[in-house]
Design a protein around this motif. Structure first.
Motif, PDB file in Angstrom:
ATOM      1  N   ALA A   1       0.842  -1.194   0.000  1.00 50.95           N
ATOM      2  CA  ALA A   1       0.000   0.000   0.000  1.00 50.95           C
ATOM      3  C   ALA A   1       0.878   1.246   0.000  1.00 50.95           C
ATOM      4  O   ALA A   1       2.054   1.214   0.361  1.00 50.95           O
ATOM      5  CB  ALA A   1      -0.897   0.005   1.235  1.00 50.95           C
TER       6      ALA A   1
ATOM      7  N   PHE B   1      -2.777   7.697   0.209  1.00 46.35           N
ATOM      8  CA  PHE B   1      -4.093   7.928  -0.370  1.00 46.35           C
ATOM      9  C   PHE B   1      -4.106   9.215  -1.194  1.00 46.35           C
ATOM     10  O   PHE B   1      -4.693   9.278  -2.276  1.00 46.35           O
ATOM     11  CB  PHE B   1      -5.126   8.017   0.761  1.00 46.35           C
ATOM     12  CG  PHE B   1      -6.548   7.933   0.315  1.00 46.35           C
ATOM     13  CD1 PHE B   1      -7.064   6.757  -0.186  1.00 46.35           C
ATOM     14  CD2 PHE B   1      -7.389   9.034   0.420  1.00 46.35           C
ATOM     15  CE1 PHE B   1      -8.392   6.678  -0.582  1.00 46.35           C
ATOM     16  CE2 PHE B   1      -8.708   8.967   0.034  1.00 46.35           C
ATOM     17  CZ  PHE B   1      -9.208   7.780  -0.475  1.00 46.35           C
TER      18      PHE B   1
ATOM     19  N   PHE C   1      -8.720  12.101  -3.969  1.00 45.89           N
ATOM     20  CA  PHE C   1      -9.770  11.104  -4.185  1.00 45.89           C
ATOM     21  C   PHE C   1     -11.134  11.764  -3.980  1.00 45.89           C
ATOM     22  O   PHE C   1     -11.320  12.576  -3.071  1.00 45.89           O
ATOM     23  CB  PHE C   1      -9.614   9.925  -3.228  1.00 45.89           C
ATOM     24  CG  PHE C   1     -10.752   8.941  -3.309  1.00 45.89           C
ATOM     25  CD1 PHE C   1     -10.849   8.059  -4.365  1.00 45.89           C
ATOM     26  CD2 PHE C   1     -11.739   8.926  -2.332  1.00 45.89           C
ATOM     27  CE1 PHE C   1     -11.906   7.159  -4.462  1.00 45.89           C
ATOM     28  CE2 PHE C   1     -12.792   8.026  -2.405  1.00 45.89           C
ATOM     29  CZ  PHE C   1     -12.871   7.142  -3.481  1.00 45.89           C
TER      30      PHE C   1
ATOM     31  N   GLU D   1     -11.112   1.495  -7.939  1.00 42.10           N
ATOM     32  CA  GLU D   1     -11.217   2.940  -8.111  1.00 42.10           C
ATOM     33  C   GLU D   1      -9.899   3.412  -8.722  1.00 42.10           C
ATOM     34  O   GLU D   1      -8.816   3.015  -8.281  1.00 42.10           O
ATOM     35  CB  GLU D   1     -11.440   3.640  -6.772  1.00 42.10           C
ATOM     36  CG  GLU D   1     -12.816   3.441  -6.181  1.00 42.10           C
ATOM     37  CD  GLU D   1     -13.853   4.405  -6.760  1.00 42.10           C
ATOM     38  OE1 GLU D   1     -13.485   5.252  -7.591  1.00 42.10           O
ATOM     39  OE2 GLU D   1     -15.022   4.298  -6.358  1.00 42.10           O
TER      40      GLU D   1
ATOM     41  N   HIS E   1     -14.442   4.058 -11.899  1.00 43.41           N
ATOM     42  CA  HIS E   1     -14.314   2.760 -11.254  1.00 43.41           C
ATOM     43  C   HIS E   1     -14.855   1.672 -12.178  1.00 43.41           C
ATOM     44  O   HIS E   1     -15.618   1.932 -13.113  1.00 43.41           O
ATOM     45  CB  HIS E   1     -15.021   2.727  -9.897  1.00 43.41           C
ATOM     46  CG  HIS E   1     -16.521   2.781  -9.977  1.00 43.41           C
ATOM     47  ND1 HIS E   1     -17.243   3.946  -9.967  1.00 43.41           N
ATOM     48  CD2 HIS E   1     -17.438   1.774 -10.055  1.00 43.41           C
ATOM     49  CE1 HIS E   1     -18.536   3.682 -10.047  1.00 43.41           C
ATOM     50  NE2 HIS E   1     -18.689   2.358 -10.102  1.00 43.41           N
TER      51      HIS E   1
ATOM     52  N   HIS F   1      -3.229   6.240  -9.367  1.00 40.49           N
ATOM     53  CA  HIS F   1      -3.826   5.762  -8.122  1.00 40.49           C
ATOM     54  C   HIS F   1      -4.763   4.581  -8.387  1.00 40.49           C
ATOM     55  O   HIS F   1      -5.559   4.613  -9.329  1.00 40.49           O
ATOM     56  CB  HIS F   1      -4.659   6.859  -7.464  1.00 40.49           C
ATOM     57  CG  HIS F   1      -3.887   8.009  -6.935  1.00 40.49           C
ATOM     58  ND1 HIS F   1      -3.437   8.088  -5.643  1.00 40.49           N
ATOM     59  CD2 HIS F   1      -3.495   9.168  -7.534  1.00 40.49           C
ATOM     60  CE1 HIS F   1      -2.815   9.231  -5.451  1.00 40.49           C
ATOM     61  NE2 HIS F   1      -2.827   9.914  -6.593  1.00 40.49           N
TER      62      HIS F   1
ATOM     63  N   MET G   1      -7.379   1.911  -5.992  1.00 42.18           N
ATOM     64  CA  MET G   1      -7.920   1.402  -4.736  1.00 42.18           C
ATOM     65  C   MET G   1      -8.783   0.189  -5.064  1.00 42.18           C
ATOM     66  O   MET G   1      -9.637   0.255  -5.950  1.00 42.18           O
ATOM     67  CB  MET G   1      -8.753   2.461  -4.010  1.00 42.18           C
ATOM     68  CG  MET G   1      -9.347   1.944  -2.691  1.00 42.18           C
ATOM     69  SD  MET G   1     -10.021   3.262  -1.638  1.00 42.18           S
ATOM     70  CE  MET G   1     -11.425   3.813  -2.616  1.00 42.18           C
TER      71      MET G   1
ATOM     72  N   THR H   1      -8.771  -3.670   2.252  1.00 42.37           N
ATOM     73  CA  THR H   1      -8.820  -2.667   1.182  1.00 42.37           C
ATOM     74  C   THR H   1      -7.401  -2.212   0.859  1.00 42.37           C
ATOM     75  O   THR H   1      -6.611  -1.894   1.746  1.00 42.37           O
ATOM     76  CB  THR H   1      -9.683  -1.467   1.590  1.00 42.37           C
ATOM     77  OG1 THR H   1     -11.042  -1.902   1.735  1.00 42.37           O
ATOM     78  CG2 THR H   1      -9.623  -0.361   0.549  1.00 42.37           C
TER      79      THR H   1
ATOM     80  N   VAL I   1      -4.987   0.443  -1.052  1.00 39.99           N
ATOM     81  CA  VAL I   1      -4.780   1.744  -1.683  1.00 39.99           C
ATOM     82  C   VAL I   1      -3.328   1.787  -2.136  1.00 39.99           C
ATOM     83  O   VAL I   1      -2.410   1.681  -1.311  1.00 39.99           O
ATOM     84  CB  VAL I   1      -5.075   2.903  -0.721  1.00 39.99           C
ATOM     85  CG1 VAL I   1      -4.758   4.249  -1.391  1.00 39.99           C
ATOM     86  CG2 VAL I   1      -6.524   2.873  -0.250  1.00 39.99           C
ATOM     87  N   THR I   2      -3.114   1.915  -3.419  1.00 36.10           N
ATOM     88  CA  THR I   2      -1.752   1.802  -3.927  1.00 36.10           C
ATOM     89  C   THR I   2      -1.557   2.704  -5.149  1.00 36.10           C
ATOM     90  O   THR I   2      -2.473   3.426  -5.561  1.00 36.10           O
ATOM     91  CB  THR I   2      -1.429   0.330  -4.239  1.00 36.10           C
ATOM     92  OG1 THR I   2      -0.024   0.178  -4.412  1.00 36.10           O
ATOM     93  CG2 THR I   2      -2.172  -0.169  -5.468  1.00 36.10           C
ATOM     94  N   HIS I   3      -0.351   2.686  -5.685  1.00 33.77           N
ATOM     95  CA  HIS I   3      -0.009   3.444  -6.896  1.00 33.77           C
ATOM     96  C   HIS I   3       0.667   2.500  -7.886  1.00 33.77           C
ATOM     97  O   HIS I   3       1.215   1.455  -7.498  1.00 33.77           O
ATOM     98  CB  HIS I   3       1.027   4.541  -6.616  1.00 33.77           C
ATOM     99  CG  HIS I   3       0.564   5.714  -5.830  1.00 33.77           C
ATOM    100  ND1 HIS I   3      -0.631   5.793  -5.177  1.00 33.77           N
ATOM    101  CD2 HIS I   3       1.183   6.903  -5.585  1.00 33.77           C
ATOM    102  CE1 HIS I   3      -0.733   6.963  -4.562  1.00 33.77           C
ATOM    103  NE2 HIS I   3       0.370   7.658  -4.799  1.00 33.77           N
TER     104      HIS I   3
END
Length: 297
Positions: free
Chosen positions: A108, A111, A115, A157, A181, A226, A228, A236, A238-240
């Motif tokens: 991860a 964020f 967003f 997302e 999404h 990004h 998610m 969950t 959340v990453t890049h």
């Protein structure tokens, strides 16, 4: 006396330590144990900072003014407090603490402040760009668990800046671009069109920008996209995705780069057929990135 701890009298040190204990004692009746732990730890560390640096009253006032300015510039489209947390590494440290390494699960990262809830459903193979300027980029991969089992119906997302380095919310004209999404298919596969990520500066026209300039730091973020991923029974994510070779990978202003998230961007000449038959007049690119989810804790 220049204020170094070794030259502070024993009497002065005792007075300062006594104040810390008085503040801590004021929390003795805090009913929630976690709240009590947090405010006590904050008090200890904050007072330790004040005593170590021998903070002056003028510096204290400047700090109050700085935080006030951060609050004033924050609104429903710009979150300067998250930006401050990001550039101090606090966001990344919180993410690191709360997303412990688990088998081969995707790491991860931050964020970020851009967003927005309620992104459009683009569907498989859709285009998150929605007219945002930039080189078209086909992104594809799979979502699996740590045993390699496909995760069907996972919600992805996606949001990114355009080639000018701006997110849709920074334009102030209610446009929706560079975000959307979609859901994975029965085999855990996903694919969509975006624009090839490019580097950009974080908003530096406010107090956080002043802090960066005062400390000789660059506001530049490494190129990224990004992602998610939300799926029932899984943590969950959340990453890049970071393109390999970007000049800012080692100096990302929010410390968000992880080696495992750096990927190859394969440039395509204009005559190369696209995966879905889309006609593109100029060059385009493609990225493949598989996502692995850790089980929900």
């Amino acid at each position: 006396m220049d204020g170094t701890p070794g030259e502070i009298s024993a009497e002065q040190q005792e007075r300062e330590a006594a104040l810390v204990e008085r503040v801590l004692a004021s929390y003795a009746d805090t009913p929630d144990p976690r709240t009590k732990q947090l405010v006590e730890a904050l008090t200890r560390h904050l007072h330790a900072f004040l005593r170590e640096t021998r903070l002056t009253e003028e510096e204290w006032k400047r700090a109050i003014d700085f935080l006030t300015a951060v609050g004033h510039i924050t609104d429903d489209r710009r979150q300067e407090f998250i930006l401050l947390s990001d550039v101090l590494g606090a966001s990344m440290q919180t993410i690191t603490i709360n997303n412990e390494a688990y088998a081969n699960a995707t790491e991860a990262t931050v964020f970020g402040p851009f967003f927005v809830q309620g992104s459009p459903d683009i569907g498989p193979g859709g285009d998150v760009a929605h007219g945002a300027p930039g080189e078209p980029c086909w992104v594809e991969g799979t979502v699996t668990d740590t045993d390699g089992k496909p995760v069907a119906g996972a919600r992805l997302e996606v949001w990114e800046a355009d080639s000018a380095g701006r997110y849709d919310v920074q334009y102030g004209d209610e446009r929706v671009a560079g975000r959307g999404h979609l859901h994975t298919d029965d085999q855990g596969r996903y694919c969509f069109w975006a624009v090839t990520p490019t580097p950009y500066p974080i908003p530096d026209d406010g107090p956080v920008g002043e802090l960066l300039r005062a400390t000789g730091r660059s506001p530049m973020r490494a190129s990224h996209l990004h992602l998610m991923v939300v799926a029932e029974g899984y943590r969950t994510l959340v990453t890049h995705v970071f393109p390999r070779g970007d000049a800012h990978l080692d100096s990302d202003s929010v410390f968000g780069v992880r080696d495992s998230l750096v990927v190859d961007v394969h440039q395509q000449i204009p005559t190369t057929p696209t995966p879905d038959g889309r006609e593109i007049a100029g060059p385009w690119a493609r990225i493949a990135f598989d996502l692995v989810l850790a089980p929900e804790r």
